[in-house]
Structure formats: structure tokens, C-alpha cells
Design an enzyme around this catalytic site. Structure first.
Site, short mmCIF file in Angstrom:
data_model
loop_
_atom_site.label_atom_id
_atom_site.label_comp_id
_atom_site.label_asym_id
_atom_site.label_seq_id
_atom_site.Cartn_x
_atom_site.Cartn_y
_atom_site.Cartn_z
N ASP A 69 10.18 11.22 -1.90
CA ASP A 69 10.55 10.11 -0.83
C ASP A 69 11.79 9.86 -1.09
O ASP A 69 12.83 10.55 -1.13
CB ASP A 69 9.53 8.95 -1.42
CG ASP A 69 8.99 8.20 -0.43
OD1 ASP A 69 9.88 7.39 0.37
OD2 ASP A 69 7.89 7.91 0.22
N HIS A 99 11.24 2.56 0.34
CA HIS A 99 9.99 3.26 0.71
C HIS A 99 9.43 3.89 -0.42
O HIS A 99 8.22 3.94 -0.97
CB HIS A 99 10.27 4.18 1.88
CG HIS A 99 8.96 4.90 2.44
ND1 HIS A 99 8.53 5.84 2.16
CD2 HIS A 99 8.31 4.42 3.49
CE1 HIS A 99 7.50 6.07 2.81
NE2 HIS A 99 7.22 5.32 3.67
N SER A 255 2.15 5.79 5.42
CA SER A 255 2.61 6.17 4.13
C SER A 255 2.12 5.46 3.10
O SER A 255 1.67 6.47 1.91
CB SER A 255 4.19 5.54 4.41
OG SER A 255 4.75 6.28 5.04
#
Length: 383
Positions: A69, A99, A255
């Protein structure tokens, strides 16, 4: 979700271009702000999946999860102690997007006193691979990160990224599956700029693609239907850790749904160590809550059933729910009563009766004989 759909020409050029990760300088790193204090109520995703009940059988201990990520806030109270960090971008550990911190927190965030949030597999060993310093990544670095995760002997690989099909990426995923890694990937999000097209690596055979679900269990409107979804995960109104020791309460996308399923895969691998990656994927699908339409696969992931259900198609191995019941008591453990001896009983009764009669006779004689002697054994005449 971190999305990257590039034309084939651009992908080929990207594979030989300068090292990927050129983006904001570290001084410009400024992720969106999050809240410091969480509501007292447990987030809906944790309640819906009943994660703490699954902990009675597995917390993910001993399983290595690779998170590919945008980096990680290693100082976050619930994300400390993740010692393995691979920076492919050359920009440092800082998560400039947020994220990666959120995804990692959902998978393996440690429980913290007074905090209602926790990860799915809090005792998992996390391998953090930073593949982007921006909201978008590059397929070449994604493939490199997957290969690196295999080298580090990851048991599960989480890819909350959407990319285009590419031979290098396909080869990296194939190698991971052949190395017995469970590969979990986001199905992708539908936006005005991003049409509903298949997401990779989620669309590769053998990868567990995850769609996004709402609190009532239906597919979120933003969740892709073009990718062959295996299961759904919570993906709307998601609470997760955020950089600078903060939290976000409004995250949405496949996600984060993929992160919940990756955490479940960690629990399963810790519980059933004899299962290979394909069997783990099949178990998660088989124990989901059930399809609710197009793009939902087998429905919402169910961590409790995933670590407890008895599935007839699996090989024998470790006990599933509890130790088998004890063996029945042997037939000879308790002595049986002997069969009644009727002959002996009757003989004993006869002897006893005879003894009583003999005693009566002797008693009678004891009275009659003295009387007879006193009368000279004469018989009185009739009156």
C-alpha cells in the site's frame, strides 16, 4: 482505493522508466485530517462480523500478512511493533495518503485500552510494503512488492489496489499462488471518472476478489460488478486508524472491504495450518453469508464461521471446533450382576425349611418326654 488503469503502451514504458514513487516530497506530505477521539460505540463492521467471537479460536498468531500500500504511521498507538517495513518508493516510511495506515489497521490493528476500534487479526505478523507515495501507484512496483512479499514468506498478501492487466503483474501473482500465498485483492470502485471495468490482480484466477458491502449486507453502489467477486466485506462508513495517531470514520471502498477479508484469511491460516492457499480461499467463500445479487459473490464474509465450520470437502486435520468427545465407557468397565442360581436358591430354602421343622420336633419332644416319664408312660382312661 488506489486505482491505476493504464494503456498497454504506458505500462510497457513504465516497466523501464525511472524508479516509481516520484511524487510529493516528504515536506509536502499532508494526508487529510482525522479525528483523535472515537465514539464509544463499536464500529458497525466489527459488530456485524462479530470478530471478538472469532478470537476464541484464532487471533492470527504466527501468520505473516503482507500489506502492499502507501506506507504506514508506525507511531500510531494501535500500529506499533510492525518491524518489517519495505519501502520500494525511496520516499521513507511516512504514509502521505493515509490509505496504507487504514488498511493495515483494519487487518491487524492492536486492541488499545479505551478505544472501540480493533483489527481483525491483532496478533498477526505484518510485513508493510510501501508501493506508492501518492493516491496512485504503478503496476511495475506492485509486481515488485508481490515478489518481495513471497521472498519474505508471507502467508497472506493484501492488495487494496486496482490496476490494469499486465504480464509482469500476472506472473507475480501466479508465483505468489504457487508459493502458497493467499492473495486477497479489492474488486475496484465505480466512479464518474472510472467506469466499471475489471480490476487486477482481483480478476486473476486464484485471487480472492472482494466487493464492498453496506451495513445491511447489500453491495455498495460504488463496488465493481465487472470483477469476479468472491465475497463481500464491510466497505461503507468504515472506521480505521489514520496518520498522526488519528482515525477516520467515513471511509468507503473495496480497499477496506478487502482488508476485512485479508484479516479473516489470517485467522483461518492460523487456525487451520494444514490447509493450502486454495483451500483457505474456498473455506472463506463457503462460509460467507450468501449471495445477494450481482457482484456479491458468496455474500458477506463471516469470520466466526470461517474459523469454526466443519466442511466435508476439506482434508482431515486439526480439530475444528473442539476436541472430540471422549470414547464411550468400555463394556467391561462395570461388572455385570451374575445370573441368578435357581437350583442353589431352592436347595437353600429346602434346607432352611427342614431345619425349622426339625427344631419344632425337637422342641415338641422336649415337652412331651418329661411328661411321659412322670406318668410312667400310662395312658389315662377315657372320662
Amino acid at each position: 482505493m488506489i486505482d491505476r488503469v493504464l494503456p498497454a503502451t504506458a505500462l510497457v514504458l513504465g516497466l523501464v522508466a525511472v524508479p516509481w514513487g516520484a511524487g510529493p516530497a516528504m515536506a509536502e506530505c499532508d494526508p487529510e485530517a482525522g479525528v483523535v477521539t472515537l465514539p464509544a460505540d463499536e464500529p458497525w463492521a466489527q459488530r456485524r462480523l462479530d470478530i471478538k467471537s472469532a478470537w476464541q479460536l484464532s487471533t492470527g498468531a504466527g501468520v505473516r500478512i503482507a500489506v502492499i500500500d502507501s506506507g504506514l504511521d508506525t507511531k500510531h498507538p494501535q500500529l506499533r511493533g510492525f518491524s518489517t517495513f519495505i519501502d520500494i518508493t525511496g520516499t521513507g516510511y511516512t504514509d502521505c495518503v493515509g490509505h496504507g495506515t487504514a488498511v493495515t489497521g483494519i487487518i491487524a490493528g492492536r486492541a488499545y485500552p479505551g478505544v472501540s476500534f480493533h483489527g481483525v487479526a491483532p496478533q498477526a505478523t505484518v510485513i508493510e510494503l510501501k508501493q506508492s507515495n501518492q493516491s496512485e501507484g504503478h503496476v511495475a512496483n506492485l509486481a515488485t512488492a508481490i515478489d518481495k512479499a513471497v521472498q519474505l514468506k508471507a502467508d497472506v498478501i493484501n492488495v487494496s489496489i486496482k490496476a490494469a492487466d499486465n504480464p509482469v503483474l500476472r506472473a507475480a501473482v501466479h508465483n505468489a499462488l504457487a508459493s502458497d500465498c493467499v492473495v486477497v485483492a479489492a474488486a475496484g470502485n465505480i466512479t464518474e471518472k472510472n467506469k466499471d471495468v475489471p480490476a487486477y490482480p482481483g480478476s486473476y484466477e486464484g485471487v480472492l476478489a472482494v466487493g464492498s458491502a453496506t451495513p445491511d449486507g447489500r453491495r455498495a453502489d460504488s463496488s465493481s460488478t465487472a470483477t469476479p467477486v468472491g465475497v463481500l466485506g464491510p466497505g461503507v462508513g468504515i472506521t480505521a486508524p489514520w496518520p498522526r495517531g488519528a482515525y477516520r470514520l467515513d471511509l468507503e471502498g473495496s480497499s477496506f472491504a478487502a482488508a476485512y477479508v485479508s484479516g479473516t484469511a489470517v485467522l483461518v491460516r492460523a487456525r487451520f495450518q494444514h490447509l493450502d492457499q486454495e483451500q483457505v480461499r474456498r473455506r472463506i467463500i463457503a462460509t460467507a453469508d450468501g449471495s445477494v445479487g450481482q457482484g456479491t459473490g458468496a455474500g458477506m464474509v463471516n469470520p466466526v464461521l470461517a474459523v469454526s465450520a466443519v466442511l466435508p470437502f476439506e482434508p482431515a486435520g486439526r480439530p475444528v471446533v473442539a476436541a472430540p468427545p471422549p470414547a464411550p465407557i468400555p463394556a467391561d468397565a462395570i461388572a455385570k450382576l451374575p445370573q441368578e442360581d435357581v437350583v442353589t436358591r431352592d436347595l437353600a430354602l429346602a434346607v432352611f425349611a427342614g431345619a425349622l421343622i426339625l427344631a419344632a420336633v425337637i422342641g415338641g419332644l422336649g415337652l412331651v418326654l418329661p411328661l411321659g416319664r412322670s406318668r410312667g408312660w400310662r395312658v389315662d382312661p377315657p372320662a
